[in-house]
Design an enzyme around this catalytic site. Sequence first.
Site, mmCIF file in Angstrom:
data_model
loop_
_atom_site.group_PDB
_atom_site.id
_atom_site.type_symbol
_atom_site.label_atom_id
_atom_site.label_comp_id
_atom_site.label_asym_id
_atom_site.label_seq_id
_atom_site.Cartn_x
_atom_site.Cartn_y
_atom_site.Cartn_z
ATOM 1 N N SER A 87 0.839 -1.193 0.000
ATOM 2 C CA SER A 87 0.000 0.000 0.000
ATOM 3 C C SER A 87 0.880 1.250 0.000
ATOM 4 C CB SER A 87 -0.923 -0.018 1.224
ATOM 5 O OG SER A 87 -1.898 0.994 1.116
ATOM 6 N N ASN A 88 0.330 2.397 0.335
ATOM 7 C CA ASN A 88 1.109 3.642 0.391
ATOM 8 C C ASN A 88 0.585 4.531 1.502
ATOM 9 O OD1 ASN A 88 -0.998 5.510 -0.714
ATOM 10 N ND2 ASN A 88 -0.828 4.090 -2.441
ATOM 11 N N ARG A 89 1.169 5.724 1.635
ATOM 12 C CA ARG A 89 0.913 6.568 2.815
ATOM 13 C C ARG A 89 -0.314 7.467 2.693
ATOM 14 N NH1 ARG A 89 5.760 9.950 2.670
ATOM 15 N NH2 ARG A 89 4.492 11.232 4.042
ATOM 16 N N ALA A 111 -4.374 7.664 -4.272
ATOM 17 C CA ALA A 111 -3.035 7.179 -4.598
ATOM 18 C C ALA A 111 -3.184 5.693 -4.935
ATOM 19 C CB ALA A 111 -2.086 7.395 -3.431
#
Length: 406
Positions: free
Chosen positions: A209-211, A276
């Site tokens: 995943s991402n932030r 995102a």
Amino acid sequence: MSLARRELILGVTGSIAAYKAVYLLRELTALGAEVTVCLTDHARAFVGPLTFRTLSGRPVLTDLFDPQSPDAVEHVGLAERAHAILVAPATANLLAKAAHGIADDFLTTLLLAARSPVLIAPAMDGGMWEHPAVAANVATLRARGIVVLEPEAGVLASGLSGKGRLPEVERIVEALLGALSPARDLESDHVLVTAGPTREPIDPVRYISNRSSGKMGYRLAAAALRRGARVTLVSGPTALTPPAGAVFVPVQTAEEMREAVLHHLAQATIVIKAAAVGDYRVRQVAPDKIKGKRDLVLELTPTPDILAEVAARRAGAFVVGFAAETRDVAAHARAKLEHKGIDLLVANDVSQQGIGFEAEENEVLLLDRWGGTRALPRMSKAAVADAILGHIVALRASATHKTTPA
Ligand code: PMT
């Protein structure tokens, strides 16, 4: 342009610019506002209450505990009745107290009890305005939705030049009018917003995943609702509560986000992809939890480019993408805009502290397909969201007069 039947509180603090609050009061009353003025002790050292009482036709609030004042203990009711609270000029001290919830006089107590829009117009020495403590307090207040106007540059009371002058009365009044009557310019629109990260599973317990926190997309959804739009919010997993009134579609993976977006695309007149989206997924997701301490190679495969697909399949919708860049922001963003075939690209430099992923604020560059570029200064994501929507409205209006480049 009228402020008729508007109850306003005008707070004045101890700055040499306090005399300009007299002109501001005169303008507000000329526009029909009912203004109650609240002076701090230090403000009274610059301009006396009699001037404000004469011009407003109302008692002036000074001391919270003044037994002579009928409003002395009525700060909560007073703050609740007001349509807006405006502090002009505001000193660095007032900004600090408001940011930290200190309520040690009438004005700061009113600010803590406020239920209506609050606008603050600072005035101080240029060096003070640039001090990191003041900048942090301003950021805290803006993140809470308080409108803190930028001071103007020019010659200051010290005789030095810098940024610290109280904004002109017209600018303050304009900001107040904007806060009191937000534009309802999206009433015939259906805005489809994507927000947050995607999660691409590795096995039943792990994912890539991402932030992204979802804040930017959620603020866009809330701002579109305020402007009267119907809103569908397609969101990856976040810790946020969706804005009341939005149709909320939770998703996990890029593929789920693609399906949800394409499903709702037909009704959308504006699509804003702030999410995102993971660029890769694991080709073969393990059916059971991967065990062992050996090296592991994951084979990744690209996810579908939802934005490009939306641009190709839209039926007249205005399509907006975001670009998270770390260098050569404008050049990369312009290339992305053209490659994806969209109308507007919102680029943010995610390598910068305090903006982009997870942050309360953002600072973005808006690039449109007609060759236009507009830089927005650092501000709360709510304010950025509102500015993006205003820009879309303006671009759509002028796009009807422009030809589409090949
Ligand atoms: O969520 P926050 O914590 O508030 O942070 C906000 C943000 C940094 C996530 C937001 O401001 C932002 O920049 N969002 C886009 C992040 C991103 O994925 O950028 P990108 O340059 O990789 O993608 C470009 C565009 O293509 C984006 O609109 C993205 O949604 C879209 N995309 C990307 C990949 C993919 N497979 N499909 C897509 O549709």
